[in-house]
Design an enzyme around this catalytic site. Structure first.
Site, PDB file in Angstrom:
ATOM      1  CB  CYS A   1       7.403  -4.776   8.671  1.00 23.77           C
ATOM      2  SG  CYS A   1       8.848  -3.913   9.358  1.00 23.77           S
TER       3      CYS A   1
ATOM      4  CD  GLU B   1      -2.843  -1.204   2.388  1.00 24.00           C
ATOM      5  OE1 GLU B   1      -2.498  -0.619   3.427  1.00 24.00           O
ATOM      6  OE2 GLU B   1      -3.871  -1.886   2.288  1.00 24.00           O
TER       7      GLU B   1
ATOM      8  CB  CYS C   1       1.049   7.066  11.025  1.00 27.27           C
ATOM      9  SG  CYS C   1       2.027   8.177  10.057  1.00 27.27           S
TER      10      CYS C   1
ATOM     11  CB  CYS D   1       3.221  -1.024  13.513  1.00 29.39           C
ATOM     12  SG  CYS D   1       3.300  -1.072  11.721  1.00 29.39           S
TER      13      CYS D   1
ATOM     14  CB  CYS E   1       2.975   7.805   2.937  1.00 26.72           C
ATOM     15  SG  CYS E   1       3.503   6.641   4.198  1.00 26.72           S
TER      16      CYS E   1
ATOM     17  CB  CYS F   1       6.542  -1.453  15.892  1.00 24.24           C
ATOM     18  SG  CYS F   1       8.193  -1.074  15.271  1.00 24.24           S
TER      19      CYS F   1
HETATM   20  S1  SF4 Z   1       6.382   0.693  12.507  1.00 29.96           S
HETATM   21 FE1  SF4 Z   1       5.603  -1.118  11.431  1.00 29.96          FE
HETATM   22  S2  SF4 Z   1       6.395  -0.957   9.344  1.00 29.96           S
HETATM   23 FE2  SF4 Z   1       7.600   0.449  10.653  1.00 29.96          FE
HETATM   24  S3  SF4 Z   1       9.374  -0.759  11.345  1.00 29.96           S
HETATM   25 FE3  SF4 Z   1       7.820  -1.000  12.937  1.00 29.96          FE
HETATM   26  S4  SF4 Z   1       6.701  -2.871  12.322  1.00 29.96           S
HETATM   27 FE4  SF4 Z   1       7.863  -2.204  10.533  1.00 29.96          FE
END
Ligand code: SF4
Length: 352
Positions: free
Chosen positions: A119, A99, A344, A126, A112, A123
């Site tokens: 990923c 995306e 975000c 996220c 963006c 995190c």
């Molecule tokens: S915020 Fe999400 S996309 Fe960014 S590094 Fe952390 S897990 Fe990966």
């Protein structure tokens, strides 16, 4: 894959450099100049098919068709938010989806973009982290996201894309070479000709790779998703960071600034009960003294993770007050595109 299918597989023409493309034409009895023409079609004009290359003869186009493919992204579906934000779900040549988002304001439009499918980091706040990393994006796939958003910016807002942030899916510094190659193309006059000063790479904070960026003399801006200047808290919300304590991050940023003279931005979300107290603010102020920087306080978008709730407005005001008192530049980033999960931390290949 069997031997035959491997031999039959055509090469992606956009993996070739301009020199390689010129050499290809010479080897095939044509002029090197033809390589320049095709290169222009592939990058500056974002052609997705050899048929589009109208100043190239039919025979030459057929010859290219016999040797190569143009792997390119397709906009699988597009959603427009009530605030004008546009989210693209892009289908890659192997069927995977990433995306990217166009964020308009009165004076500019920002793209963006994503650097990985999913990923590899974890995190807790996220949505992308829940997808797990499937693969890195190739330089042309990153470039295509920007080219597609540039077209949308012209179509909906009547002007070219003004800024690019690498804050979509993935950790850009874990796909270092491809991201840098893509930025080279995006900034090149033979590509999109966008100034590196209008590009920001946002990393979760990988010290070794930040130093590498500095050594490579990059000209774009650096942002770090900090979210806490206290190791224990940061490790809880960004578990991978246990391996990269704040001391190492600090050292890397001092190194970055010494080499580039470029101010760092800290991306910072304030969550209820996690980092909304006095100690968190004071530690952030201390961290901000290491190198010239600014702090972007970002409004949080719930991803149904109960642990993470937007802090109350007073906590944000406390941050602003103390940072400003210490002469640290602070901006508050209101969230955009919430109704289409484009804000975000919300990119997770989910249709709203
Ligand atoms: S915020 Fe999400 S996309 Fe960014 S590094 Fe952390 S897990 Fe990966």
């Amino acid at each position: 894959m069997g031997l035959n299918s491997r031999m039959d597989k055509k090469q992606d023409i956009r993996a070739l450099t301009k020199t390689q493309l010129r050499d290809f034409f010479i080897e095939n009895g044509d002029k090197a100049f033809r390589g320049n023409q095709v290169y222009e079609w592939l990058w500056a004009k974002s052609a997705h098919s050899f048929e589009d290359m109208t100043n190239i003869s039919k025979e030459t186009r057929q010859m290219l068709e016999n040797h190569f493919v143009i792997n390119h992204i397709e906009v699988d579906y597009m959603q427009r938010s009530s605030d004008g934000t546009v989210k693209n779900a892009l289908r890659l040549h192997d069927g995977l989806i990433v995306e990217s988002v166009l964020i308009p304001t009165k004076s500019r439009t920002t793209a963006c973009v994503s650097s990985q499918v999913g990923c590899s980091l974890d995190c807790k706040f996220c949505a992308t982290a829940q997808l797990k990393k499937m693969r890195n994006l190739n330089p042309d796939e990153i470039y295509d996201q920007v080219a597609a958003i540039n077209k949308e910016s012209l179509l909906y807002y009547n002007h070219k894309l003004s800024n690019i942030v690498f804050m979509g899916m993935g950790e850009p510094l874990m796909n270092y070479n491809n991201v840098l190659k893509a930025i080279d193309k995006i900034t090149s006059p033979e590509g999109l000709g966008i100034s590196p000063k209008r590009i920001t790479l946002s990393t979760s904070g990988l010290p070794k790779m930040i130093k590498k960026l500095a050594d490579d003399g990059v000209k774009f801006n650096l942002a770090v998703s900090l979210h806490s200047a206290i190791d224990e808290v940061r490790s809880r919300i960004m578990p991978f960071s246990t391996a990269f304590p704040l001391n190492e991050l600090k050292e890397a940023l001092i190194y970055w600034y010494a080499k580039t003279n470029s101010r760092v931005s800290y991306e910072y979300v304030v969550w209820k009960g996690i980092n909304d107290g006095k100690e968190a603010i004071n530690e952030l102020v201390k961290f901000c003294k290491y190198v010239p920087c600014k702090v972007n306080l970002i409004e949080y978008n719930s991803i149904d993770a109960d642990e993470f709730q937007q802090a109350n407005p007073q906590a944000i005001e406390n941050y602003i007050g103390v940072l400003e008192m210490n002469n640290i530049i602070v901006n508050v980033r209101r969230s955009r595109g919430k109704d289409i999960d484009a804000a975000c931390g919300q990119l997770a290949n989910k249709k709203s």
